[in-house]
Design an enzyme around this catalytic site. Structure first.
Site, mmCIF file in Angstrom:
data_model
loop_
_atom_site.group_PDB
_atom_site.id
_atom_site.type_symbol
_atom_site.label_atom_id
_atom_site.label_comp_id
_atom_site.label_asym_id
_atom_site.label_seq_id
_atom_site.Cartn_x
_atom_site.Cartn_y
_atom_site.Cartn_z
ATOM 1 N N ASP A 1 24.530 44.426 26.924
ATOM 2 C CA ASP A 1 24.150 43.039 26.662
ATOM 3 C C ASP A 1 22.649 42.838 26.855
ATOM 4 O O ASP A 1 22.023 42.014 26.195
ATOM 5 C CB ASP A 1 24.919 42.098 27.596
ATOM 6 C CG ASP A 1 24.784 40.657 27.144
ATOM 7 O OD1 ASP A 1 25.511 40.257 26.226
ATOM 8 O OD2 ASP A 1 23.919 39.945 27.699
ATOM 9 N N ASP B 1 -3.106 11.054 56.950
ATOM 10 C CA ASP B 1 -2.795 12.479 56.960
ATOM 11 C C ASP B 1 -1.406 12.779 57.508
ATOM 12 O O ASP B 1 -0.915 13.900 57.371
ATOM 13 C CB ASP B 1 -3.863 13.247 57.755
ATOM 14 C CG ASP B 1 -5.221 13.235 57.036
ATOM 15 O OD1 ASP B 1 -5.352 12.474 56.054
ATOM 16 O OD2 ASP B 1 -6.131 13.960 57.458
ATOM 17 N N GLY C 1 22.546 38.184 25.307
ATOM 18 C CA GLY C 1 22.631 39.043 24.144
ATOM 19 C C GLY C 1 23.809 38.732 23.250
ATOM 20 O O GLY C 1 23.658 38.476 22.053
ATOM 21 N N LEU C 2 25.004 38.699 23.822
ATOM 22 C CA LEU C 2 26.192 38.495 23.013
ATOM 23 C C LEU C 2 26.148 37.125 22.362
ATOM 24 O O LEU C 2 26.510 36.948 21.203
ATOM 25 C CB LEU C 2 27.441 38.642 23.895
ATOM 26 C CG LEU C 2 28.764 38.685 23.136
ATOM 27 C CD1 LEU C 2 28.769 39.841 22.141
ATOM 28 C CD2 LEU C 2 29.921 38.843 24.118
#
Lengths: 469, 567
Positions: free
Chosen positions: B297, B36, B432-433
């Site tokens: 954009d 552990d 976007g562009l």
């Protein structure tokens, strides 16, 4: 079914006349449990599945140690015990059967299923041996079910592999035909190379345990000579001996010297002449030493403290002291099997302090007091020690990296040189470091004859370093 | 018994370790076997902590079981107290020790430890998980430390606006930030700054960086801010009940939520209403997210399909930002936080979805594939699943990877958090562009078909790989996944897959591929469609064809489907 933690026979007696008494302290042990071995075992046998029967802690341990998020569906998993399973054992067995059924239905390519015991399954005495028998009967011929324990109350880290291989031994077919049996997981590429070399020496039949396919188990019998590739396979070695195999005693194939001695011991066992061994290996030895040389320049005279973890510590200490010129402050090992490590103990320099087991707090006090240049340790301790200004090397890297054999000795040395070299490279002040040696945070050991090489000259001296990776 | 291949949360004692390691002057004695101790690496490696967690493990072995493990506990407790001299001690056990029933907490309580407070942690390892363990530990610790400071029953509640009479600035506690929590370090800085602008001081931040003595000062604040309900929910409720301290429960992730948070703060502390009004007026200017989202954009972000999975707090917050502040369409929302399942279900319902509450990552991956998203917001595991499916992904939640502890300031909360999220969510997408230009130039000879911008050489989404596609090795590998029986059959009890019936999905797909075929002109028409929407068009067309009972997809069917889906 509880297998005893390996005890060193005759502990308390001197290891060697010129060595200090074995240091044994009991306290907190900062080590992985045997479940961790699954991380490399499942890669070795791609047709096997490792099913831990345990708790969420087991699942979390294996995934944390392995960093398994890269797998679509890993070939290991945990049957997590729930409160219902703890309430009654009959229930737990039925649950296990159901879960194994579902698993095998979903993964029809699995040929061998390892049922791996854990701390909780051992404590509640869930009889996985019986479960394996029962499931085996039902799935006869389809899947082989094997059981072993990787629990932390019984095994340490690499001992998990020892337990897994021990469980395979009764399943090995019997044959008294002569063969060399390499035992212990090696990187495939390293194994191919070593087998090729043995065959060039004239040992015709060389097989491996574990095999690359879980169904292609090597035979064993009176003609079998066992050569351990890893020093942590005590129980496996005993089980193979019980089946008639002969154990070849040798140092382990880490470093040029160890690897040569390891191969030579096998050759001797097969009656191959020393001259033939020398003809094949000496050019490799010479090349191996050249590969180590630039790293030796960095490591030479530096002081090394090995914390117990992988059980490779004695072999590594021997290599780093004898071939890389490091000084050994303390060599820790989780447990000491004097029979399997006898050849390594013989090669350690006079006065080497070996410690078995751990009280991590007391051991860290010794580390701080000794101010070593490099500490070999587990992942939990590395960054804290680095933050205290002590360079570290992760021991887990050594069980994942191809480090065995003469040809890998340079890479093995590089693994230890890298943390020191990196420290000498880093500089965060305004003045550029004029002399890398002077800028090194670790002072040069008194009397060291070889100057420290700059990073650039190192790279040039060893352009092929790491090319194997 | 439940098959788990990978788990989002560790066991509950790891949650307790998160509290102990987040704080100073606190020590945790954990009755546990040696294995552990792996949990230390979660902190020293993932969080790159420069110190070991303040945890002493008893590391009992099989041979100890026959003897006196209780004595081992006592020895470990005494040694830890002597060595570390903590101001308070947590004592508990992990899964294995729970079975041997030594009751370490009770044992520690019988010892003379010089009067330091001892918290007896009972964290049921076989039914609970990490976040629950963290919350319970934090709660038990605060309770133990404040035991002697409890107000008399029936005493009047302190007024949250008493700061006015006392002639001081109002002050609040920030509760919940912890190690291995997502970006807590930076959220604390950002929220502290946010509060300072409202003239509100931070009294105590806990557990991150707090000492036990700081927890004793908690009731001196006017209110508690519950930053991470997974960890601080129960403490806040208890302080509310016992000390009459109000809780500010809005988690300020996103523009709207940050504003809601400031308004709630103003209401609770009775701040000058002008502050709230000003905050409302300025909300759009304080972060770049609103303007970036409005900018031209970002038009291309409209309706992007997003699949969200994480802890409840971050998943719910992400759904709100995605749907309201970025104009995405949320097509899947889920969480592995069973304790907060109700909140996640409610948030999903608002979006017309059925929440996926599961800790089975394969079920999540299947739901992801079925939802056919264009962006995945998830944990590190969803990042890997998304990679397999060829989808862009941003990480929004624990469990942590070392990459989730960035060197730079990178909060999720407040105005700056919104900036961080805009960048990390939008950048994996084609901008976007960029999308526009690729469309414009794609017939030029320089244009290499299959160019995927920075998305890498990822395979196409699962559902688009029908039998008609010449399948690459990667695609074949992907196709193997749905041939296995549904995951829901295997993970028992703990993972309901929700309403997204992905088990059927794989079968439906292969059945569909068997009867559907694309004619040559249909394929040609498909090839003219920009590759980055081609998968979606193929999927939509096949769905349409199936609904219409069409087996051969011609170019006309393609246009019919286009018209159908553009309604």
């Amino acid at each position: 079914m509880v297998q005893k933690m390996v005890e060193s026979p005759g502990s308390g007696t001197a290891l060697r006349d010129d060595l200090p008494p074995l240091l044994k302290q009991s306290g907190q042990r900062e080590v992985f449990c045997g479940l961790t071995s699954i991380v490399w075992l499942h890669r070795r046998m791609p047709d096997a599945f490792f099913l831990v029967v345990g708790s969420r802690t087991c699942a979390h341990l294996v995934q944390s140690a392995a960093g398994v998020m890269i797998f679509a569906e890993p070939r290991f998993g945990t049957a997590i015990l729930g409160e219902r399973d703890l309430a009654g054992l009959a229930d737990a067995n039925a649950e296990l059967d159901r879960l194994v059924n579902d698993l095998l239905e979903r993964r029809p390519e699995i040929r061998t299923l390892f049922l791996v015991g854990s701390c909780p399954s051992e404590v509640i005495k869930l009889d996985l041996a019986k479960a394996a028998e029962r499931i085996n009967r039902r799935l006869a011929g389809q899947v082989m079910v094997v059981n072993y324990s990787g629990s932390g109350i019984e095994t340490t880290f690499t001992q998990g592999e020892d337990q897994a291989l021990t469980a395979l031994v009764p399943l090995l077919p019997a044959s008294d035909a002569p063969q060399l049996l390499l035992v212990g997981t090696l990187a495939d590429m390293v194994e191919d190379r070593l087998i090729g070399l043995f065959q060039r020496l004239g040992i015709e039949v060389v097989r491996s345990l574990p095999p690359r396919r879980s169904t292609e188990l090597p035979p064993v019998g009176r003609g079998t000579k066992v050569l351990l590739a890893q020093p942590f396979l005590s129980a496996t070695a005993r089980a193979l001996q019980a089946r008639g195999a002969e154990l070849i005693s040798a140092p382990y194939p880490l470093g040029v010297e160890g690897s040569r001695a390891w191969m030579a011991a096998a050759a001797a066992a097969f009656g191959i002449a020393d001259a033939q061994v020398a003809a094949l290996l000496d050019p490799l030895v010479e090349r191996g030493r050249r590969a180590i040389a630039p790293h030796r320049q960095i490591l030479r005279g530096r002081r090394l403290f090995l914390l117990p973890d992988s059980q490779l510590e004695l072999s590594l200490a021997r290599f780093l002291q004898r071939e890389c010129g490091m000084e050994l402050v303390e060599v820790g090992t989780p447990y000491l099997d004097r029979q399997l490590l006898g050849a390594e103990i013989e090669l350690l320099p006079s006065g080497t302090q070996i410690s078995e087991g751990q009280d991590v707090e007391l051991q860290l006090e010794r580390v701080r007091a000794a101010k070593p240049d490099l500490v070999l340790c587990g992942l939990g301790l590395a960054n804290p020690l680095e933050a205290e200004g002590i360079a570290t090397k992760w021991s887990i890297e050594l069980v994942f990296s191809p480090i065995h054999g003469i040809d890998q000795a340079g890479d093995l040395a590089e693994l230890f040189a890298r943390p020191l070299q990196r420290r000498s490279l880093l500089h965060f002040g305004t003045e550029p470091a004029v002399n890398p040696a002077a800028a090194s945070p670790v002072p040069m050991a008194a009397g060291a004859a070889e100057p420290f090489a700059t990073a650039n000259s190192l790279a040039m001296a060893n352009p092929t370093a790491g090319a194997a990776r | 018994m439940e098959l788990t291949l990978w788990t989002y949360e560790g066991p509950p004692h790891v949650g307790a370790m998160r509290i102990a390691t987040s704080m100073e002057g606190l020590h945790y004695v954990l009755h546990a076997p040696q294995g552990d101790t792996y949990a230390d690496l979660l902190f020293t490696m993932i969080e790159r902590r420069d110190r070991r967690p303040p945890v002493t493990y008893t590391t009992f072995q099989a041979r100890d079981l026959g003897g006196d493990t209780a004595e081992l506990v006592k020895r470990s407790v005494q040694a830890a107290v002597d060595r570390f001299q903590p101001e308070a001690l947590l004592v508990g056990e992990s899964c294995t020790a729970e079975l041997i029933q030594d009751q370490p907490g009770s044992l520690a309580n019988t010892m003379d430890l010089g009067g330091i407070p001892v918290v007896n942690l009972e964290l049921p390892a076989y039914s609970k998980k990490e976040n629950w363990g963290a919350a319970e530990t934090f709660y038990q610790l605060v309770r133990t430390l404040l035991k002697n400071d409890m107000p008399e029953p029936g005493a009047p509640k302190p007024s949250p606006s008493r700061w006015r009479e006392q002639g001081r600035r109002p002050r609040v506690n920030l509760l919940g930030p912890s190690l291995l929590g997502f970006r807590c370090r930076d959220d604390v800085l950002e929220v502290t700054r946010l509060l300072a602008e409202q003239g509100v001081d931070v009294a105590v931040v806990a557990p991150l960086g707090a000492r036990p003595a700081d927890l004793i000062r908690l009731p001196q604040a006017d209110a508690n801010v519950c930053l991470y309900p997974e960890v601080a929910g129960s403490v806040c409720s208890w302080l509310e009940r016992q000390f009459g301290m109000p809780t500010i429960r809005t988690v300020p992730i996103g523009i709207g939520a940050t504003l809601d948070f400031l308004l709630e703060l103003g209401r609770v502390l009775d701040l000058d209403p002008e502050l709230s009004e000003r905050a409302a007026q300025q909300a759009e200017q304080r972060s770049r997210l609103p303007w970036y989202s409005r900018s031209i954009d970002s038009t291309y972000l409209t309706g992007k399909r997003v699949f969200i999975f994480g802890d409840a707090t971050h998943a719910i917050a992400a759904a709100r930002i995605a749907s309201q502040e970025l104009g995405f369409k949320v097509v899947g929302l889920g969480s592995y936080s069973r304790e907060q399942a109700r909140e996640v279900r409610a948030a999903a319902k608002d979006l017309g979805l059925e929440a996926l509450i599961s800790d089975d990552y394969l079920a999540v991956e299947k739901a992801m594939a079925a939802a056919a998203p264009e962006l995945v917001l998830g944990t590190q595991m969803e990042r890997h699943s998304a990679k397999r499916l060829g989808l862009p992904c941003a990480v929004i939640s624990s469990p942590l990877h070392v990459q989730d502890v960035p060197a730079r300031f990178s909060p999720q909360m407040g105005w700056e958090g919104a900036n961080v999220m805009f960048d990390t969510w939008v950048h994996p997408l084609m901008m976007g562009l960029e999308e526009h230009l690729i469309g414009m130039f794609r017939h030029d000879f320089e244009f290499v078909e299959g160019h995927r911008s920075h998305l890498g050489e990822a395979p196409k989404p699962l559902a688009t790989n029908s039998a008609t596609v010449g399948s690459s090795a990667a695609a074949t590998a992907l196709l193997e996944a749905p041939t296995a029986p549904a995951t829901s059959d295997i993970s028992i009890g703990d993972s309901s897959i929700g309403d997204i019936s992905i088990g059927d999905m794989g079968l439906a797909d292969s059945a569909m591929a068997a009867v559907l075929s694309w004619t040559a002109d249909g394929e040609a028409g498909l090839a003219r469609i920009p590759f980055f929407v081609r998968g979606k068009v193929r999927r939509n067309t096949e769905t349409y064809a199936k609904d219409q009972g069409i087996t051969a997809i011609t170019e006309e069917v393609l246009y019919d489907a286009k018209a159908h889906f553009s309604r």
